[in-house]
Motif scaffolding. Structure first.
Motif, PDB file in Angstrom:
ATOM      1  N   TRP A 258      -9.915   0.683   0.351  1.00  0.00           N
ATOM      2  CA  TRP A 258      -9.871   0.154   1.715  1.00  0.00           C
ATOM      3  C   TRP A 258      -9.802  -1.379   1.708  1.00  0.00           C
ATOM      4  N   GLN A 259     -10.615  -2.007   0.912  1.00  0.00           N
ATOM      5  CA  GLN A 259     -10.630  -3.468   0.848  1.00  0.00           C
ATOM      6  C   GLN A 259      -9.299  -4.014   0.342  1.00  0.00           C
TER       7      GLN A 259
ATOM      8  N   TYR B 152      -1.522  -3.570  13.453  1.00  0.00           N
ATOM      9  CA  TYR B 152      -2.782  -3.148  12.832  1.00  0.00           C
ATOM     10  C   TYR B 152      -3.224  -1.784  13.354  1.00  0.00           C
ATOM     11  N   PHE B 153      -2.998  -1.510  14.623  1.00  0.00           N
ATOM     12  CA  PHE B 153      -3.334  -0.184  15.145  1.00  0.00           C
ATOM     13  C   PHE B 153      -2.638   0.896  14.302  1.00  0.00           C
ATOM     14  N   MET B 154      -1.331   0.718  14.079  1.00  0.00           N
ATOM     15  CA  MET B 154      -0.578   1.708  13.301  1.00  0.00           C
ATOM     16  C   MET B 154      -1.012   1.706  11.840  1.00  0.00           C
TER      17      MET B 154
ATOM     18  N   LEU C 260      -3.714   4.260   7.354  1.00  0.00           N
ATOM     19  CA  LEU C 260      -4.668   4.144   6.246  1.00  0.00           C
ATOM     20  C   LEU C 260      -5.676   5.307   6.266  1.00  0.00           C
ATOM     21  N   LEU C 261      -6.071   5.743   7.445  1.00  0.00           N
ATOM     22  CA  LEU C 261      -6.976   6.883   7.549  1.00  0.00           C
ATOM     23  C   LEU C 261      -6.293   8.179   7.095  1.00  0.00           C
TER      24      LEU C 261
ATOM     25  N   ASN D  69       6.558   3.884  10.256  1.00  0.00           N
ATOM     26  CA  ASN D  69       7.118   4.784   9.251  1.00  0.00           C
ATOM     27  C   ASN D  69       6.050   5.202   8.233  1.00  0.00           C
ATOM     28  N   GLU D  70       5.188   4.241   7.832  1.00  0.00           N
ATOM     29  CA  GLU D  70       4.118   4.549   6.886  1.00  0.00           C
ATOM     30  C   GLU D  70       3.113   5.535   7.474  1.00  0.00           C
ATOM     31  N   LEU D  71       2.822   5.390   8.756  1.00  0.00           N
ATOM     32  CA  LEU D  71       1.895   6.322   9.409  1.00  0.00           C
ATOM     33  C   LEU D  71       2.460   7.741   9.375  1.00  0.00           C
ATOM     34  N   THR D  72       3.734   7.885   9.746  1.00  0.00           N
ATOM     35  CA  THR D  72       4.369   9.200   9.752  1.00  0.00           C
ATOM     36  C   THR D  72       4.426   9.800   8.349  1.00  0.00           C
TER      37      THR D  72
END
Length: 381
Positions: A120-121, A200-202, A207-208, A307-310
């Motif tokens: 995460w860091q 950052y929202f995306m 990241l989650l 795209n990374e989120l998807t």
């Protein structure tokens, strides 16, 4: 260690700066100085960004030809997109603050192991480096524009706008130049910092999803007795992430739509200005060229993080399949099978009802900009 770690460290400072720029909700807004905190954004932006945008459009409508209008239109459209972002965050200020507060404090998103904390860091620092570079690049464009006009023989403003008095003389040029610098600096910072928050929202939700993938893959060497509580927590977290994804879409959709609808025109008029200008004015040429580069980065970043989120969400199916499911009981395997059926529902961020936020729309925007530029050059001939 997990409790002491700042889970939103990448935008903690950005959010603090945004409060002073009038584009983010203050903490304890209903307590001390609550009236000042509520009217502060309007006091700051109405005489600068909104008035500045109006003066730019007056200059566009007063232009005598396409070349003169193009010198102002590329920046007038950029400021228009920025105003849409500001109005959107003002309208959804409470929802945006609650969204970040949940990501920061909710127990469900707590990191459980030391390897998760290191992961995460590292990712938060990478996001910081990318956007600090982006903000720095945007600042360089402004500084180049502000300073380059001071070394010219004629009186010229860094970014053209309608000035309601005669300013092309030594006595009054400083007033027009100073207002230009103040309004553009506020607009520039507000624009790129709102981009940072939206991306950052995306990024955080993506990241989650990646964290879920890591936890599923960690079950490869775990017995069923230990895996069942972990799977229960993963299912709960995933269900909440689907809700957060919808909330994120609502928050970023208006500004992403306006950004991509107008970005093709902004890039088109910027290149047209470069073509018409040539290298006769090196300072303005360098400023416009830098602006085009920053604009391309600006439309690429939300596409990349969307795209990374998807992609991270779609990877969950493979992660479930790579668990130690063959050694689980029939009941547990049925649950995993149902979960994999649920994962077939795609996770996608949409900008309004128009398009999905991803890399394909970035390429389409660049192609549209080139097509508009070719059409504009042919019309000018």
């Amino acid at each position: 260690m997990s409790e002491a770690m700042d889970r939103i460290v990448a935008i903690r400072k950005v959010a603090a700066v945004n409060r002073w720029l009038g584009i983010w909700k203050w903490r304890n807004e209903d307590k001390d100085w609550h009236i000042m905190k509520r009217i502060y954004p309007f006091v700051l932006h109405l005489p600068l960004t909104f008035t500045y945008a109006a003066l730019m459009w007056i200059e566009v409508f007063r232009s005598e030809d396409v070349a003169q209008a193009g010198n102002v239109l590329y920046m007038a459209l950029t400021i228009l997109v920025m105003l849409i972002k500001i109005l959107n965050i003002w309208y959804r200020r409470q929802e945006a603050a609650q969204f970040i507060d949940e990501l920061d404090r909710h127990e469900m998103y707590k990191l459980l192991r030391s390897d998760e904390i290191v992961f995460w860091q590292r990712e938060q620092k990478t996001f910081q480096r990318i956007f600090y570079t982006y903000i720095g690049g945007t600042s360089v464009v402004g500084l180049t524009g502000y300073l380059s006009v001071l070394y010219q023989d004629t009186y010229e403003l860094p970014f053209s706008y309608y000035v309601p008095f005669e300013w092309q003389n030594p006595q009054r040029y400083f007033y027009a130049w100073s207002y230009n610098v103040l309004a553009m600096t506020l607009s520039c910072l507000s624009n790129c910092l709102l981009d940072t928050m939206g991306c950052y929202f995306m990024f955080h939700i993506g990241l989650l999803y990646r964290l879920l993938n890591r936890r599923l893959l960690a079950l490869r060497e775990t017995s069923e007795v230990k895996a069942i509580p972990e799977l229960r927590h993963i299912f709960q977290l995933h269900r909440r992430l689907r809700t957060l994804t919808k909330q994120c879409e609502i928050l970023v959709s208006p500004y992403v739509v306006s950004q991509f609808v107008l970005s093709a025109l902004i890039i088109c008029f910027s290149f047209y200005r470069l073509v018409q200008m040539g290298k006769s004015n090196p300072g303005v040429f360098a400023t416009t060229l830098q602006f085009v580069g920053v604009m391309i980065v600006q439309i690429f970043l939300p596409c990349y993080y969307g795209n990374e989120l998807t992609f991270s969400a779609h990877q969950l199916t493979n992660s479930v399949f790579n668990t130690n499911w063959l050694e689980y009981s029939v009941a547990t395997r049925k649950i995993l099978n149902c979960y994999m059926e649920f994962l077939k529902r795609p996770v996608k961020l949409r900008a309004g009802m128009f398009f999905e936020i991803g890399l394909p729309i970035f390429m389409k925007t660049i192609n549209n900009a080139y097509s508009f530029l070719a059409l504009l050059i042919n019309l000018s001939k």
